[in-house]
Write a protein that holds these residues in place. Structure first.
Motif, PDB file in Angstrom:
ATOM      1  N   ASP A 203       0.857  -1.180   0.000  1.00  0.00           N
ATOM      2  CA  ASP A 203       0.000   0.000   0.000  1.00  0.00           C
ATOM      3  C   ASP A 203       0.901   1.241   0.000  1.00  0.00           C
ATOM      4  O   ASP A 203       2.119   1.143  -0.208  1.00  0.00           O
ATOM      5  N   ALA A 256      -6.913  -0.652  -5.909  1.00  0.00           N
ATOM      6  CA  ALA A 256      -7.958   0.118  -5.239  1.00  0.00           C
ATOM      7  C   ALA A 256      -7.319   1.374  -4.659  1.00  0.00           C
ATOM      8  O   ALA A 256      -6.108   1.418  -4.410  1.00  0.00           O
ATOM      9  N   ASN A 258      -6.007   3.915  -2.111  1.00  0.00           N
ATOM     10  CA  ASN A 258      -5.484   3.741  -0.750  1.00  0.00           C
ATOM     11  C   ASN A 258      -6.159   4.706   0.220  1.00  0.00           C
ATOM     12  O   ASN A 258      -5.507   5.491   0.900  1.00  0.00           O
ATOM     13  N   THR A 260      -8.948   3.652   2.349  1.00  0.00           N
ATOM     14  CA  THR A 260      -9.544   2.966   3.502  1.00  0.00           C
ATOM     15  C   THR A 260      -8.664   1.776   3.870  1.00  0.00           C
ATOM     16  O   THR A 260      -7.896   1.275   3.034  1.00  0.00           O
ATOM     17  N   ASN A 263      -9.218  -1.096   1.401  1.00  0.00           N
ATOM     18  CA  ASN A 263      -8.575  -0.927   0.096  1.00  0.00           C
ATOM     19  C   ASN A 263      -7.065  -1.117   0.199  1.00  0.00           C
ATOM     20  O   ASN A 263      -6.433  -1.693  -0.692  1.00  0.00           O
ATOM     21  N   ARG A 264      -6.481  -0.630   1.278  1.00  0.00           N
ATOM     22  CA  ARG A 264      -5.040  -0.815   1.438  1.00  0.00           C
ATOM     23  C   ARG A 264      -4.688  -2.297   1.576  1.00  0.00           C
ATOM     24  O   ARG A 264      -3.648  -2.748   1.084  1.00  0.00           O
ATOM     25  N   LYS A 266      -6.265  -4.691   0.055  1.00  0.00           N
ATOM     26  CA  LYS A 266      -6.311  -5.236  -1.305  1.00  0.00           C
ATOM     27  C   LYS A 266      -5.004  -4.956  -2.055  1.00  0.00           C
ATOM     28  O   LYS A 266      -4.544  -5.779  -2.852  1.00  0.00           O
ATOM     29  N   ASN A 267      -4.427  -3.814  -1.805  1.00  0.00           N
ATOM     30  CA  ASN A 267      -3.201  -3.435  -2.515  1.00  0.00           C
ATOM     31  C   ASN A 267      -1.972  -4.178  -1.991  1.00  0.00           C
ATOM     32  O   ASN A 267      -0.977  -4.297  -2.716  1.00  0.00           O
TER      33      ASN A 267
END
Length: 293
Positions: A203, A256, A258, A260, A263-264, A266-267
């Protein structure tokens, strides 16, 4: 002697009287003509001075308007000539653009032809995995939620929060069993020719902790180290090193925003790309023989 009245000779008028009559008749005619002229022209002499002045002003006003219209007409004529010149130039530019468009269309047709040949050879954005390999990976992903397999592209994404502890590049115990089974699938005869490109991602958070930054100064180091850890584990479990490539992208390829924590998460991932042997891969000399001549 008695004169017969029936035979009385005609009385002859004196010449002087006849001349006077003619002169009088002429004078009467002249007077009549003068009267007619006087009556006819009397309207002009009876026009008031103010009305005559207004007529003169109106005449001057109309004259000025006429001159203004003539000037405007001249300007419009000059503008028309200018527009005609610009129209000619525009038509020439359009002809040039049309030529360029036809050339671009020819290039596009050549590109589409090349792309069609590429798709016929490598597939239209679909995975070129051997039969059965995709099914095995899909079943493995069903048993391990941290593994996300895309059957369309053949990409396997691994959640690094499950693979690694925070800010670390050592595999967690829970991830080892899943990677061992992953390696078993890739060792099968159907997958022997597949190559693996392993890519690490993070992230956008800065590496925290002085001790951690001594080992991983930034996200480039951390993402590459995590990809290398997966490659090392697969190598230990029978995947030949020549089949694998490693890359680290830090936070620069997010899937996604960065914005939330979710989302972080997912990264923070490690992706394993399964590549068919005839697909060009940067860095593999045998797949890009024209580059490494």
């Amino acid at each position: 002697m008695q004169i017969n009245p029936a035979r009385r000779p005609p009385v002859t008028r004196p010449r002087r009287f006849e001349r006077s009559r003619i002169m009088l008749s002429s004078a009467l005619r002249l007077l009549s003509l003068a009267a007619i002229v006087l009556v006819t022209t009397s309207g002009c002499f009876l026009v008031p001075g103010s009305r005559l002045s207004n007529c003169h002003s109106r005449c001057c006003e109309l004259t000025e308007k006429t001159q203004a219209l003539e000037s405007e007409l001249a300007n419009l004529d000059a503008h028309n000539r200018k527009m005609a010149t610009e129209l000619g130039q525009t038509e020439q530019e359009l002809a040039t653009l049309d030529t360029q468009l036809r050339a671009a269309e020819d290039r596009l047709a050549n590109y589409e032809s090349e792309r069609s040949r590429f798709y016929r050879r490598f597939g239209r954005g679909k995975a070129t995995l051997p039969r059965g390999i995709g099914d095995q990976l899909a079943k493995l992903a069903e048993r391990y939620p941290s593994l996300h397999y895309d059957p369309t592209s053949g990409i396997s994404k691994l959640d690094t929060d499950v693979l690694f502890d925070e800010a670390q590049a050592e595999l967690a115990g829970d991830a080892r069993q899943m990677l061992a089974e992953f390696a078993t699938i890739l060792r099968s005869p159907e997958a022997q020719d597949l190559r693996l490109m392993i890519a690490g991602h993070t992230d956008d958070r800065r590496i925290s902790g002085g001790d951690t930054r001594d080992v991983y100064p930034n996200n480039w180091h951390l993402s590459a180290a995590r990809a290398l850890a997966v490659a090392d584990y697969l190598r230990v479990h029978g995947i030949d090193s020549s089949r694998m490539g490693v890359a680290g992208f830090a936070s620069h390829q997010p899937i996604a925003a960065n914005s939330t924590p979710g989302n972080r998460q997912k990264n923070r991932r490690v992706e394993v790309f399964l590549v068919a042997p005839d697909v060009p891969v940067v860095g593999w000399t045998e797949t890009l023989s024209t580059v490494y001549r």
